[in-house]
Design a protein around this motif. Structure first.
Motif, short mmCIF file in Angstrom:
data_model
loop_
_atom_site.label_atom_id
_atom_site.label_comp_id
_atom_site.label_asym_id
_atom_site.label_seq_id
_atom_site.Cartn_x
_atom_site.Cartn_y
_atom_site.Cartn_z
N LEU A 21 0.85 -1.19 0.00
CA LEU A 21 0.00 0.00 0.00
C LEU A 21 0.89 1.25 0.00
O LEU A 21 1.73 1.42 0.88
CB LEU A 21 -0.91 0.00 1.24
N VAL A 22 0.70 2.10 -1.01
CA VAL A 22 1.48 3.32 -1.14
C VAL A 22 0.55 4.52 -0.98
O VAL A 22 -0.39 4.70 -1.76
CB VAL A 22 2.18 3.38 -2.52
N LEU A 23 0.83 5.33 0.07
CA LEU A 23 0.02 6.51 0.38
C LEU A 23 0.86 7.78 0.33
O LEU A 23 0.55 8.76 1.01
CB LEU A 23 -0.62 6.35 1.77
N ASP A 24 1.90 7.78 -0.46
CA ASP A 24 2.81 8.93 -0.53
C ASP A 24 2.06 10.20 -0.92
O ASP A 24 1.18 10.19 -1.80
CB ASP A 24 3.92 8.66 -1.56
N ASN A 25 2.44 11.31 -0.24
CA ASN A 25 1.91 12.64 -0.54
C ASN A 25 0.42 12.80 -0.24
O ASN A 25 -0.22 13.76 -0.70
CB ASN A 25 2.18 13.03 -2.01
N CYS A 26 -0.15 11.86 0.51
CA CYS A 26 -1.54 12.03 0.94
C CYS A 26 -1.59 12.94 2.18
O CYS A 26 -0.59 13.12 2.87
CB CYS A 26 -2.16 10.67 1.29
N ARG A 27 -2.77 13.48 2.48
CA ARG A 27 -2.92 14.34 3.64
C ARG A 27 -3.26 13.49 4.87
O ARG A 27 -4.03 12.54 4.78
CB ARG A 27 -4.02 15.36 3.42
N SER A 28 -2.69 13.85 5.98
CA SER A 28 -3.01 13.17 7.24
C SER A 28 -3.77 14.12 8.16
O SER A 28 -3.58 15.34 8.13
CB SER A 28 -1.72 12.70 7.93
N ASP A 29 -4.64 13.54 8.96
CA ASP A 29 -5.45 14.33 9.89
C ASP A 29 -4.97 14.02 11.31
O ASP A 29 -5.24 12.95 11.84
CB ASP A 29 -6.93 13.96 9.72
N ASP A 30 -4.24 14.96 11.89
CA ASP A 30 -3.68 14.77 13.24
C ASP A 30 -2.82 13.51 13.32
O ASP A 30 -2.91 12.73 14.27
CB ASP A 30 -4.80 14.72 14.29
N GLY A 31 -2.03 13.30 12.29
CA GLY A 31 -1.13 12.16 12.29
C GLY A 31 -1.79 10.85 11.93
O GLY A 31 -1.19 9.78 12.11
N LYS A 32 -2.97 10.89 11.38
CA LYS A 32 -3.66 9.67 11.01
C LYS A 32 -4.12 9.76 9.56
O LYS A 32 -4.71 10.76 9.15
CB LYS A 32 -4.88 9.44 11.91
N VAL A 33 -3.82 8.71 8.80
CA VAL A 33 -4.24 8.67 7.40
C VAL A 33 -5.60 8.00 7.35
O VAL A 33 -5.77 6.85 7.79
CB VAL A 33 -3.22 7.90 6.54
N VAL A 34 -6.61 8.69 6.85
CA VAL A 34 -7.97 8.17 6.79
C VAL A 34 -8.03 6.92 5.93
O VAL A 34 -7.50 6.89 4.81
CB VAL A 34 -8.94 9.25 6.23
N GLU B 274 2.27 -6.16 3.83
CA GLU B 274 3.70 -6.41 4.05
C GLU B 274 4.56 -5.19 3.75
O GLU B 274 5.67 -5.07 4.27
CB GLU B 274 4.16 -7.58 3.18
N PHE B 275 4.04 -4.29 2.92
CA PHE B 275 4.78 -3.08 2.55
C PHE B 275 3.86 -1.88 2.65
O PHE B 275 2.78 -1.86 2.05
CB PHE B 275 5.33 -3.20 1.13
N LEU B 276 4.28 -0.86 3.42
CA LEU B 276 3.48 0.36 3.59
C LEU B 276 4.39 1.57 3.40
O LEU B 276 5.44 1.67 4.04
CB LEU B 276 2.84 0.40 4.98
N SER B 277 3.98 2.46 2.50
CA SER B 277 4.76 3.66 2.24
C SER B 277 3.90 4.89 2.51
O SER B 277 2.83 5.07 1.90
CB SER B 277 5.25 3.67 0.79
N LEU C 127 8.50 -0.51 6.11
CA LEU C 127 7.76 0.71 6.41
C LEU C 127 8.57 1.93 5.97
O LEU C 127 9.69 2.15 6.43
CB LEU C 127 7.45 0.80 7.90
N GLU C 128 7.99 2.70 5.05
CA GLU C 128 8.62 3.92 4.52
C GLU C 128 7.94 5.14 5.15
O GLU C 128 6.76 5.40 4.91
CB GLU C 128 8.48 3.98 2.99
#
Length: 242
Positions: free
Chosen positions: A5-18, A28-31, A52-53
């Motif tokens: 799962l690649v979530l690069d450059n997404c916005r986070s809300d108070d340190g949490k990715v929706v 197994e792989f999270l970016s 974990l990236e």
């Protein structure tokens, strides 16, 4: 069933990715590069996560969460974060499978004896910032990403061309050898013919000699004299009597 799962450059809300939750149990792989994370306290439990990236965020501590939420982590990238002290990395000791850690562009890398201190603190590490304790570079896990795969294909192409040229050279050599063999064969045949002709001539002479041997001695002598252009003495006596 999602493993990467690649979530690069997404916005986070108070340190949490929706949307990121423990429902991704096979992950197994999270970016999460450059998502403005201040901490990883909201990271869901991902028991199968290996890599974990988290580079280019604002993380300054709170790494103890990793041992609880991602116990099987082997690769961790924290480059470009706000980590300043070696002690901030101490919670990573509880990750027994952690083999690779990246801290590029973190202030901690400016400390004296930085590498020696980290390897001492985390003995399970094999690679720090891409190099082991003996400064040997880690193997590239994705050679196509930096063009190595293309270089290999290009080199293989050159080798194939060289092989084709070698095959052509070998064919030319084989043809020349065949021509040489044909010439040698013709020479041998000519030699055989010459020998046969010589044998035939010798045979004719032998037959003539044998024919001479069968004649009476007088006739044989007369024939020899005729061949030499001399007259027989008996003929001379006959001429005198006349």
């Amino acid at each position: 069933q999602v493993k990467e799962l690649v979530l690069d450059n997404c916005r986070s809300d108070d340190g949490k990715v929706v949307g990121l939750s423990s429902d991704f149990e096979n992950l197994e792989f999270l970016s999460m590069i450059n998502v403005s994370l201040l901490s990883i306290s909201n990271l869901p439990k991902l028991n199968k996560l290996r890599k974990l990236e988290l580079s280019d965020n604002r993380i300054s501590g709170g790494l103890e969460v990793l041992a609880e939420r991602t116990p099987n982590l082997t690769h961790l990238n924290l480059s470009g974060n706000k980590i300043k002290d070696i002690n901030t990395l101490e919670p990573l000791k509880k990750l027994p499978n952690l083999h690779s850690l990246d801290l590029f562009n973190c202030e901690v890398t400016m400390l004296i004896n930085y590498r020696e201190s980290v390897f001492t603190l985390l003995p399970q590490l094999t690679y720090l910032d891409g190099f082991d304790a003996d400064d040997r570079e880690a193997p590239d896990s994705d050679p196509e990403a930096d063009g190595d795969g293309l270089e290999d294909e290009y080199e293989n192409g050159e080798e194939d061309d060289d092989d084709e040229e070698d095959d052509l050279d070998e064919e030319v050599i084989d043809d020349e050898e065949d021509e040489d063999d044909d010439l040698e064969g013709e020479e041998e045949e000519d030699g055989v013919d010459d020998e046969e002709e010589d044998e035939e001539e010798d045979g004719e002479e032998d037959e003539e000699d044998e024919a001479d041997d069968d004649l009476p001695r007088g006739e044989k002598r007369k024939r020899n004299l005729e061949d030499e252009g001399e007259e027989d003495p008996e003929d001379e006596e006959d001429d005198e009597d006349d």
